[in-house]
Design a protein around this motif. Structure first.
Motif, PDB file in Angstrom:
ATOM      1  N   GLU A   1       0.836  -1.196   0.000  1.00  0.00           N
ATOM      2  CA  GLU A   1       0.000   0.000   0.000  1.00  0.00           C
ATOM      3  C   GLU A   1       0.871   1.246   0.000  1.00  0.00           C
ATOM      4  O   GLU A   1       1.962   1.261   0.567  1.00  0.00           O
ATOM      5  CB  GLU A   1      -0.920   0.033   1.220  1.00  0.00           C
ATOM      6  CG  GLU A   1      -1.879   1.213   1.217  1.00  0.00           C
ATOM      7  CD  GLU A   1      -2.930   1.143   2.302  1.00  0.00           C
ATOM      8  OE1 GLU A   1      -4.003   0.590   2.036  1.00  0.00           O
ATOM      9  OE2 GLU A   1      -2.650   1.641   3.416  1.00  0.00           O
TER      10      GLU A   1
ATOM     11  N   GLN B   1       0.316   5.562   0.523  1.00  0.00           N
ATOM     12  CA  GLN B   1      -0.592   6.660   0.838  1.00  0.00           C
ATOM     13  C   GLN B   1       0.146   7.976   0.743  1.00  0.00           C
ATOM     14  O   GLN B   1       1.283   8.099   1.215  1.00  0.00           O
ATOM     15  CB  GLN B   1      -1.156   6.508   2.258  1.00  0.00           C
ATOM     16  CG  GLN B   1      -2.093   5.349   2.413  1.00  0.00           C
ATOM     17  CD  GLN B   1      -2.780   5.353   3.768  1.00  0.00           C
ATOM     18  OE1 GLN B   1      -2.848   6.363   4.449  1.00  0.00           O
ATOM     19  NE2 GLN B   1      -3.305   4.201   4.150  1.00  0.00           N
TER      20      GLN B   1
ATOM     21  N   ASN C   1      -2.964   0.445  -3.714  1.00  0.00           N
ATOM     22  CA  ASN C   1      -2.489  -0.819  -3.163  1.00  0.00           C
ATOM     23  C   ASN C   1      -2.404  -1.875  -4.255  1.00  0.00           C
ATOM     24  O   ASN C   1      -2.745  -1.633  -5.398  1.00  0.00           O
ATOM     25  CB  ASN C   1      -3.373  -1.281  -1.993  1.00  0.00           C
ATOM     26  CG  ASN C   1      -4.832  -1.262  -2.335  1.00  0.00           C
ATOM     27  OD1 ASN C   1      -5.250  -1.792  -3.350  1.00  0.00           O
ATOM     28  ND2 ASN C   1      -5.634  -0.624  -1.489  1.00  0.00           N
TER      29      ASN C   1
ATOM     30  N   GLU D   1      -7.323   3.131  -4.932  1.00  0.00           N
ATOM     31  CA  GLU D   1      -8.512   3.097  -4.081  1.00  0.00           C
ATOM     32  C   GLU D   1      -9.162   4.469  -3.982  1.00  0.00           C
ATOM     33  O   GLU D   1     -10.378   4.611  -3.972  1.00  0.00           O
ATOM     34  CB  GLU D   1      -8.107   2.603  -2.689  1.00  0.00           C
ATOM     35  CG  GLU D   1      -9.242   2.336  -1.762  1.00  0.00           C
ATOM     36  CD  GLU D   1      -8.739   1.763  -0.450  1.00  0.00           C
ATOM     37  OE1 GLU D   1      -9.191   2.251   0.604  1.00  0.00           O
ATOM     38  OE2 GLU D   1      -7.904   0.833  -0.481  1.00  0.00           O
TER      39      GLU D   1
END
Length: 176
Positions: free
Chosen positions: A42, A44, A79, A93
């Motif tokens: 993942e 971010q 991800n 996402e």
């Protein structure tokens, strides 16, 4: 990463961008194919910004200008990264971003994959203040070299599930 600020510049009359010394450092003389495979669970990015200015070209103040843009409120959750010799995929996402000339992407999610010249965007959900789109979108070519003659060489396909278009959102990407 939180509050990342990326500032990319190329001054008029120069051949290199301000980051080229980094890519040059890691560039290998070996042009053979790599057997690398990278798996990232993942990634971010929160409240970040990107400023890109290539002063080899005059700034166009109408709509999107690929040589001059400033992005703020850049947020991304991605991800399931997969890479191989000729392929790449990622599940985006959530992506949201604002561009200084007024375009405001509230939400984008998709499964993106790239394979031997073809780009697949599956399960696309795109929302701005007034636009709402759900689709699968494909750009199909035999090789990436064909993208240099995009209009003639790249086939585009879409399977649109729902579509509400705010014309100024489209005009931002095609101002003339």
């Amino acid at each position: 990463l939180n509050e990342l600020y990326l500032r990319v510049r190329r001054q008029e009359g120069e051949t290199d961008f301000n980051f080229d010394f980094i890519t040059n450092y890691f560039t290998s003389e070996d042009t053979g194919k790599s057997s690398w495979q990278v798996d990232l669970t993942e990634f971010q990015l929160s409240n970040s910004a990107v400023s890109w200015h290539d002063w080899q070209y005059e700034e166009d103040l109408r709509g999107f200008d690929e040589d001059h843009f400033d992005l703020s409120n850049f947020n991304l959750v991605a991800n399931d990264f997969q890479t191989g010799a000729d392929e790449f995929s990622v599940a985006i996402e959530r992506l949201s971003v604002k561009e200084k000339k007024g375009f405001d992407l509230k939400h984008l999610s998709t499964n993106l994959s790239i394979d031997s010249g073809t780009i697949y965007l599956e399960k696309v959900q795109l929302q701005t203040k007034h636009t709402d789109l759900t689709t699968d979108f494909y750009m199909i070519a035999s090789t990436f070299d064909q993208y240099s003659d995009f209009i003639e060489e790249v086939e585009m396909r879409a399977n649109v599930e729902s579509f509400l278009l705010y014309v100024p959102d489209l005009a931002y990407f095609a101002p003339s």
